[in-house]
Design an enzyme around this catalytic site. Sequence first.
Site, mmCIF file in Angstrom:
data_model
loop_
_atom_site.group_PDB
_atom_site.id
_atom_site.type_symbol
_atom_site.label_atom_id
_atom_site.label_comp_id
_atom_site.label_asym_id
_atom_site.label_seq_id
_atom_site.Cartn_x
_atom_site.Cartn_y
_atom_site.Cartn_z
ATOM 1 C CE1 TYR A 77 -11.992 13.661 -52.115
ATOM 2 C CE2 TYR A 77 -10.304 15.323 -52.664
ATOM 3 C CZ TYR A 77 -10.839 14.664 -51.783
ATOM 4 O OH TYR A 77 -10.334 14.316 -50.255
ATOM 5 C CD GLU B 21 -19.871 19.447 -52.247
ATOM 6 O OE1 GLU B 21 -19.332 20.505 -51.615
ATOM 7 O OE2 GLU B 21 -19.159 18.273 -51.954
#
Lengths: 305, 239
Positions: free
Chosen positions: B146, B153
């Site tokens: 994560y 991102e």
Amino acid sequence: MKITIVSGGASKRTICELELSTSTTIKELKKSFAQKNPKYYVDRQRFVTSQLGPDNKPIVLSDDNKTLSHYKITSDNTLVFKDLGPQVSWTTVFLTEYAGPLLIYPIFYFFGQQIYGQEYTHGYTQQYALLCYSLHYIKRLLETIFVHRFSHATMPISNIFKNSIYYWGNTILVSYFVNHPLFTSPPPARVLIGLCLWVVGELFNLISHIQLRNLRPAGSTVRQIPKGLLFEYVSCPNYTMEILAWIGFSIMTQTLTAYVFTVLGAVQMYVWAVAKHRRYRKEFDGKNGELQYPRNRKIIVPFLL
Amino acid sequence: MAGLVKKYLFLYNIVQFGGWTYILYLLAAHFHAGGWSSQSLIGVWQHVGWWVTLFQFGAVLEIVHSLVGFVKTPVATTFVQVFSRVACVTLAILVPTTNDHWAMSLMLTAWGITEVVRYLFYALSLYDAVPYILGWLRYTLFIILYPSGVTGETGTIIASLPYVKETGLWSITMPNALNVSFNLYYTLIGSLAFYVIGLPWLYTYMLGQRKRFIQSGGVTKKPATSSVTSSPSSAKKQN
């Protein structure tokens, strides 16, 4: 008879036992429960039967004025308690969510120079839009205080955040563009048409709200079949007219965000109207001496929908 | 669940599993060819971009699954997940400065590993056939993946900013007939805030899921739904 109250979910823990009779109303049941469990005031409570009803679902004891025997509870029994969570009054929710637009919209108008970083004067369309937007929410605030009679006193507290985010965000996104220095006004004829639709929508929305108020005597939660004027054509003319007012505002300002929120609002109001229409039809089914709900009455658009 | 829907979902998840396995293989091959050096990060998007685009845009189907009730996940949750991914892929396609950035490699690798485990997990859980190790991976790898994915991102978004600002990509300026404006540059900067808020929230949620998984000894039963808990009508507006 002895009514055992258990918690919902898998645990089914016994919360308390109440000594009630078959003629005890649901309201009285809730009051006695609240006496033993002061944290769960009446509006926070919901009870369902532990046995399943005909459709294999527990029966919700939803009507406060009905007795236990109405729900076929006539001997020692177990009821399941559900906590609806902290509640807040409808009036508080409405005042909070409407105060936002009333304060936020004019900020973009009056502090435009600081927000957009340039000097400019407002066109007449922007002036009308400020007037319309503000009047709409002033009207709503006044209606909440003086006109509406709510059938439910409270709603879950989370609604206040959800609704406020929607109304406040909506206002920012509309006001930012309508009050922009580079705002392009539609031609005067279209501004006039929009303005007229807005006036008609707001006026008949108010009239419908007053008609609804007069259906329900003060202090009661009585339900009757609404009659007269637009109610002869649709179940929820207040929504029809509110949508019309926003269509008018969108035509007048010719702003994409205004159109988008008109559509979103219309969809939401349609969903509410369908639910209300169904409730009317179910409640006034013409059986057992009840009145019959007018069959040709539409939901929200006269003659069509 | 109807038999046909179950078969379809199984097929969908297996296809996605296959796709992401292939992407992971391409990534590994590319890094290997570059000797696992920083030089091997160059050209990653050129190498796998087409496949990532295909399977990530394919995941838009998951929003449909949720909408028509094939899966119980709320539409909003699925939408946010898929939308953020699709947005990153779109940036990769439109903004060349993102393609050879280290964040791109990090993002794609984190996605690849996550998706391979996740889709196989979904496919097998349809038939209650998840081996303990797979469940364990699903509820453990995220601890690393994560934060890596989010770093990748957000790094990709940041890498795109100068180009987006300079070219005015997808920007709409006033005046125009609909009185609307849009600035991708500021929208992207704003989106970074959502990652900052979203990561801790999702991370805590997944840690809770992990605890449940470990405590239950690896039982990955779906949560029971109850008809009683549906929201009461009083929660709705009526005026």
